[in-house]
Design a protein around this motif. Structure first.
Motif, short mmCIF file in Angstrom:
data_model
loop_
_atom_site.label_atom_id
_atom_site.label_comp_id
_atom_site.label_asym_id
_atom_site.label_seq_id
_atom_site.Cartn_x
_atom_site.Cartn_y
_atom_site.Cartn_z
N GLN A 1 27.72 17.47 -16.56
CA GLN A 1 27.69 18.13 -15.26
C GLN A 1 26.56 17.60 -14.36
O GLN A 1 26.57 17.84 -13.16
CB GLN A 1 27.53 19.65 -15.43
N CYS B 1 32.26 28.22 -13.56
CA CYS B 1 31.61 26.97 -13.95
C CYS B 1 30.78 26.48 -12.77
O CYS B 1 31.24 26.54 -11.63
CB CYS B 1 32.69 25.94 -14.31
N LEU B 2 29.58 26.00 -13.06
CA LEU B 2 28.72 25.53 -11.98
C LEU B 2 29.31 24.30 -11.28
O LEU B 2 28.95 24.00 -10.16
CB LEU B 2 27.31 25.22 -12.51
N HIS C 1 32.90 26.95 -23.97
CA HIS C 1 33.07 26.39 -22.63
C HIS C 1 32.21 25.13 -22.47
O HIS C 1 32.68 24.11 -21.96
CB HIS C 1 32.69 27.46 -21.60
N GLU C 2 30.96 25.21 -22.91
CA GLU C 2 30.05 24.07 -22.75
C GLU C 2 30.44 22.90 -23.64
O GLU C 2 30.38 21.74 -23.22
CB GLU C 2 28.60 24.49 -23.02
N HIS D 1 33.08 20.83 -22.18
CA HIS D 1 32.59 19.86 -21.19
C HIS D 1 32.31 18.51 -21.84
O HIS D 1 32.52 17.46 -21.23
CB HIS D 1 31.29 20.36 -20.55
NI NI Z 1 31.24 24.75 -16.93
#
Ligand code: NI
Length: 172
Positions: free
Chosen positions: A50, A94-95, A136-137, A140
């Protein structure tokens, strides 16, 4: 130092990240920067891709209550080694997909192994929000976003909104 968070769609958010072989001061600094970036956002989790770094590294802290002791976790090479049959539904965000939320179903309890900031192998069972966040992470790190769990139409709608947001940001 705060880092810039990539916004979906971005090819770097679709990549499978490489395992971290040896810890270095550079990687520790990266992890600390990620925590700073996450708290500042604010968010409860952040993965290295990210911020455009394709290493298997995530940070998280699901303590949200004011006054509670923070619990920052730095996880190199995190891996889910067991998942419960029982599932949980959380409204995820999500960022990298700001202000978009949708319900995602995931295993309720997961056992996770990782290497911590000091290079020690850790293992822990996560439940509830912590379990959702860590899954979730880790997604990624495999190029997967929470919107990939949604129906195509909903996913496309969110992606179009993000494309518009990015155009607006580019003009600003
Ligand atoms: Ni996320």
């Amino acid at each position: 130092m705060k880092r810039n968070i990539l916004i979906h769609p971005d090819p770097r958010l679709k990549k499978v990240c490489a395992p971290v072989a040896d810890l270095s001061d550079e990687l520790r600094k990266l992890a600390d920067d990620m925590l700073e970036t996450m708290y500042d956002a604010p968010g409860i989790g952040l993965a290295a891709p990210q911020i455009g770094v394709l290493d298997r590294l995530i940070v998280m802290d699901c303590i949200k209550e004011e006054g509670e002791t923070p619990r920052p976790l730095i996880m190199f090479n995190p891996e889910v080694i067991a998942s419960s049959d029982e599932t949980n539904v959380y409204e995820e965000g999500c960022l990298s997909i700001p202000e978009q939320f949708a319900e995602v179903t995931r295993p309720k309890v997961v056992d996770v192994t990782w290497m911590d900031r000091d290079g020690n192998l850790q293992k822990e069972t996560f439940d509830g929000l912590w379990a959702t966040c860590v899954q979730h992470e880790i997604d990624h790190l495999n190029g997967k976003l929470f919107i990939d769990y949604l129906k195509p139409l909903k996913r496309q709608m969110i992606t179009r909104k993000m494309q518009k947001l990015k155009r607006e940001q580019a003009r600003a």
